[in-house]
Design a protein around this motif. Sequence first.
Motif, PDB file in Angstrom:
ATOM      1  N   GLY A  74      29.494  82.759  71.197  1.00 58.72           N
ATOM      2  CA  GLY A  74      30.813  82.709  70.577  1.00 58.72           C
ATOM      3  C   GLY A  74      31.196  84.000  69.890  1.00 58.72           C
ATOM      4  O   GLY A  74      32.347  84.455  69.985  1.00 58.72           O
ATOM      5  N   THR A  75      30.251  84.628  69.203  1.00 57.83           N
ATOM      6  CA  THR A  75      30.546  85.867  68.491  1.00 57.83           C
ATOM      7  C   THR A  75      30.755  87.025  69.466  1.00 57.83           C
ATOM      8  O   THR A  75      31.595  87.895  69.242  1.00 57.83           O
ATOM      9  CB  THR A  75      29.424  86.175  67.488  1.00 57.83           C
ATOM     10  OG1 THR A  75      29.241  85.030  66.634  1.00 57.83           O
ATOM     11  CG2 THR A  75      29.767  87.374  66.629  1.00 57.83           C
ATOM     12  N   SER A  84      31.616  87.056  61.034  1.00 53.15           N
ATOM     13  CA  SER A  84      31.635  85.800  61.779  1.00 53.15           C
ATOM     14  C   SER A  84      31.559  84.608  60.835  1.00 53.15           C
ATOM     15  O   SER A  84      32.271  83.608  60.999  1.00 53.15           O
ATOM     16  CB  SER A  84      30.477  85.761  62.776  1.00 53.15           C
ATOM     17  OG  SER A  84      30.413  84.503  63.423  1.00 53.15           O
ATOM     18  N   CYS A 130      34.152  81.457  60.364  1.00 52.32           N
ATOM     19  CA  CYS A 130      33.739  80.049  60.436  1.00 52.32           C
ATOM     20  C   CYS A 130      34.179  79.288  59.187  1.00 52.32           C
ATOM     21  O   CYS A 130      34.633  78.132  59.273  1.00 52.32           O
ATOM     22  CB  CYS A 130      32.230  79.943  60.608  1.00 52.32           C
ATOM     23  SG  CYS A 130      31.632  80.605  62.177  1.00 52.32           S
ATOM     24  N   HIS A 150      22.603  81.997  62.289  1.00 52.72           N
ATOM     25  CA  HIS A 150      23.526  80.985  62.808  1.00 52.72           C
ATOM     26  C   HIS A 150      24.250  80.328  61.637  1.00 52.72           C
ATOM     27  O   HIS A 150      23.638  80.020  60.599  1.00 52.72           O
ATOM     28  CB  HIS A 150      22.777  79.930  63.616  1.00 52.72           C
ATOM     29  CG  HIS A 150      22.291  80.418  64.949  1.00 52.72           C
ATOM     30  ND1 HIS A 150      21.088  81.088  65.097  1.00 52.72           N
ATOM     31  CD2 HIS A 150      22.863  80.345  66.191  1.00 52.72           C
ATOM     32  CE1 HIS A 150      20.930  81.400  66.386  1.00 52.72           C
ATOM     33  NE2 HIS A 150      21.979  80.968  67.064  1.00 52.72           N
ATOM     34  N   TYR A 151      25.546  80.112  61.795  1.00 51.48           N
ATOM     35  CA  TYR A 151      26.310  79.533  60.692  1.00 51.48           C
ATOM     36  C   TYR A 151      25.861  78.109  60.410  1.00 51.48           C
ATOM     37  O   TYR A 151      25.736  77.699  59.255  1.00 51.48           O
ATOM     38  CB  TYR A 151      27.810  79.568  61.024  1.00 51.48           C
ATOM     39  CG  TYR A 151      28.688  79.160  59.870  1.00 51.48           C
ATOM     40  CD1 TYR A 151      28.924  80.038  58.818  1.00 51.48           C
ATOM     41  CD2 TYR A 151      29.275  77.894  59.819  1.00 51.48           C
ATOM     42  CE1 TYR A 151      29.725  79.671  57.745  1.00 51.48           C
ATOM     43  CE2 TYR A 151      30.077  77.511  58.754  1.00 51.48           C
ATOM     44  CZ  TYR A 151      30.292  78.405  57.719  1.00 51.48           C
ATOM     45  OH  TYR A 151      31.068  78.038  56.649  1.00 51.48           O
ATOM     46  N   SER A 191      31.824  78.327  71.772  1.00 53.12           N
ATOM     47  CA  SER A 191      32.724  79.221  71.048  1.00 53.12           C
ATOM     48  C   SER A 191      32.443  79.115  69.553  1.00 53.12           C
ATOM     49  O   SER A 191      31.831  78.143  69.094  1.00 53.12           O
ATOM     50  CB  SER A 191      34.176  78.849  71.328  1.00 53.12           C
ATOM     51  OG  SER A 191      34.436  77.530  70.859  1.00 53.12           O
ATOM     52  N   GLU A 192      32.870  80.101  68.790  1.00 52.43           N
ATOM     53  CA  GLU A 192      32.652  80.047  67.339  1.00 52.43           C
ATOM     54  C   GLU A 192      33.341  78.838  66.715  1.00 52.43           C
ATOM     55  O   GLU A 192      32.810  78.222  65.780  1.00 52.43           O
ATOM     56  CB  GLU A 192      33.179  81.325  66.677  1.00 52.43           C
ATOM     57  CG  GLU A 192      32.218  82.477  66.706  1.00 52.43           C
ATOM     58  CD  GLU A 192      32.642  83.611  65.781  1.00 52.43           C
ATOM     59  OE1 GLU A 192      31.821  84.517  65.555  1.00 52.43           O
ATOM     60  OE2 GLU A 192      33.794  83.593  65.282  1.00 52.43           O
ATOM     61  N   GLY A 247      30.159  77.489  65.442  1.00 56.31           N
ATOM     62  CA  GLY A 247      29.956  78.461  64.376  1.00 56.31           C
ATOM     63  C   GLY A 247      29.390  79.756  64.915  1.00 56.31           C
ATOM     64  O   GLY A 247      29.434  80.037  66.122  1.00 56.31           O
ATOM     65  N   THR A 248      28.844  80.564  64.019  1.00 59.78           N
ATOM     66  CA  THR A 248      28.264  81.843  64.429  1.00 59.78           C
ATOM     67  C   THR A 248      27.123  81.610  65.410  1.00 59.78           C
ATOM     68  O   THR A 248      26.152  80.927  65.111  1.00 59.78           O
ATOM     69  CB  THR A 248      27.735  82.607  63.207  1.00 59.78           C
ATOM     70  OG1 THR A 248      28.801  82.787  62.273  1.00 59.78           O
ATOM     71  CG2 THR A 248      27.170  83.958  63.610  1.00 59.78           C
ATOM     72  N   ASN A 249      27.245  82.161  66.602  1.00 62.79           N
ATOM     73  CA  ASN A 249      26.191  82.135  67.606  1.00 62.79           C
ATOM     74  C   ASN A 249      26.455  83.293  68.552  1.00 62.79           C
ATOM     75  O   ASN A 249      27.563  83.841  68.598  1.00 62.79           O
ATOM     76  CB  ASN A 249      26.167  80.793  68.350  1.00 62.79           C
ATOM     77  CG  ASN A 249      27.348  80.607  69.287  1.00 62.79           C
ATOM     78  OD1 ASN A 249      27.273  80.970  70.452  1.00 62.79           O
ATOM     79  ND2 ASN A 249      28.463  80.049  68.776  1.00 62.79           N
TER      80      ASN A 249
END
Length: 680
Positions: free
Chosen positions: A129-130, A28, A32, A145-146, A119-120, A124-126
């Motif tokens: 979204g992922t 992920s 991102c 998290h990103y 959404s990613e 970002g990574t969540n």
Amino acid sequence: MATPTLARDHAALPTLGDPMHADTILQSHERCAALGLSRIDRPDHTSVIRSDLAVARERNLRLHLHAAPVMELLLEQTMATQSMVLLTDAQGTVLHSVGHDAFLQRASKVALAPGANWSESSKGTNAIGTALVDELPTVVHAGEHYMHANGFLTCSAAPIFDPRGNMLGVLDVSGDHHSYHLHTMGLVKMSARMIENHWLSDDFRHALRIHFHSRPEFIGTLMEGIVAVGRDGKLLGANRSALDQLRLSGAALRMNSLTTLFSVTVGAVIDHFRSPMAPPMAMVLPNGQPLHMRAVFNWPTWHALGSVTIDAHHDDGFDAATATAPAPAGGFFAAAAGTRPATPGASPGLSGLRYLQTGDAQMETVITKVKRVLNRDISLLVMGETGTGKELLARAFHQDSDRARYPFVAVNCASIPESLIEAELFGYEEGAFTGARRKGATGKILQANGGTLFLDEIGDMPLMLQARLLRVLQERQVTPLGSDKSVPVDVAVVSATHRALRDMISAHTFREDLYYRLNGLVVRLPALRERSDLMTIVRKILRAETNGRPLDLDDEVIRLLKAYHWPGNIRQLTNVLRTAAVMAGSEMVITRAHLSDDFLEDAQRELQAPAEPQVQATAASPRQPAPAGPDGPTLEELELRTIQRAVDEAGGNISVASRRLGISRNTIYRKLRWAGGQKG
């Protein structure tokens, strides 16, 4: 391949010790980075404009209808944490959220609210979204998290699919990362499956539904597989548990029939389950794996596909030709689920009301009154505590009436969110909502056309809808949402409540004109502790739970059962005996060792307590508290003591107390609120 910076950052993440999870987070993060997202910049917190959110909600109305009650239940399970529950569509836009006040302010800072997109590509990574990208349940914890701004969160999300495998959206629990619990992901996955099962039942409510598992005790749980079958035997859809057990994709499943996959015909299934007391049916998969199954179907629609003539009577008081599918509850409640012939000319079945005659004088009075208004177009209002069998009486009333061949439709007015109950009751027209089901949705009132509409917990219906319901009952017409055309409807109405409706009228929370429309005949079901037929009911429950296998109780167990107060009434008794029957296994006698510890503690305490004055409330005064003895508490006070003790012993966990008592969480909350109001 991961860049050196990403690899270094990833090595420092708290990845919960699972290599597969760590790989999910790394992939992920790589996505991102490829999107050009920054880890240190604040994420885009812009919400969609209000009109776009309204469109998204309309497009996903069915998802909201099925998910909202489950979200409330899921939130209750996470009461000890600072968290919230979110529902998104398949694009990651938050449609609905419920949460704890203490967490909402912090959540608003990162746009955990309806209209925000998770959404990613946006956040970002969540977990949301992922999960959308991987189409798998996902946990994203703290620094995983990103974007660093979201690092204070821990999120557990599970995708929701329809019976054909199309993604509908995502269910998520997000909270402070210090409140992370391993069990949260399990609760989210179970809740997502619950929504999927509701969707499947709604899509295929007229189909034959096969509920199965390799272990029969798992039938009726979220572990069971469910497959919908058409009249030609073709498999129409399935839940995820079914696909997992069968090791098939949704497309592969729909290429099979009931016969090719389960080695059984539709006719054989119908014949086997013509009685609500039928035991699970054995099936074998092509690979030789054995399964156990139960079937749910509407008898008048499916009986013609059976291969034998149904006219035999059973010695347990049921007609073999059942008018409805087996009841969802077990024991005493399920045992009277079907008792009338489904078609003209079938031999007359034994009375469902007669099944309820178990020797108690108060019940005899109730049943005598109810019999006198059968087929007289007189509404029936049933008063009584939770678990006393109000729906059972309503079903028996329906099955003994001339409407037995038509549907019995039950609506629990307390379990449907206020914002959704209108669509649930009245339905909606095709095109009423963007993306709604192509042919619209038939409301519960029209589903009951020709039969009986059971309005349970009618005292919890919102005032606005009370006025509309009254108009329907008076005009005998329903206007679905989004339509300007009224549809004629013919239903018998049975309503039920534990509330004092006259007091609600005085408080202006229940319409007086609706009350007088519903109370053609008012009867009160006695609480189990007030009845004289406890052991007769016990024998009926055990017979139903063991499929007729003889099972006795030793003297100590009988003493405990008789001494107990039974705040959850027959429903609680059924739960206690069902557990005991399973624990007894192949033994012939239920002993103390087969009873659950929480019941034993409560029952033993009551057995050793000083005798309380025995008081019976009368049907003539169902709204008044039961009178106390010279120095004794009222029955309401005794009930409240039992509930409060169960809550205290569960450490304040309402869900645990609910399971121990055999009554709903809502009932416990209501009782405690009532007690608080009395003290205030």
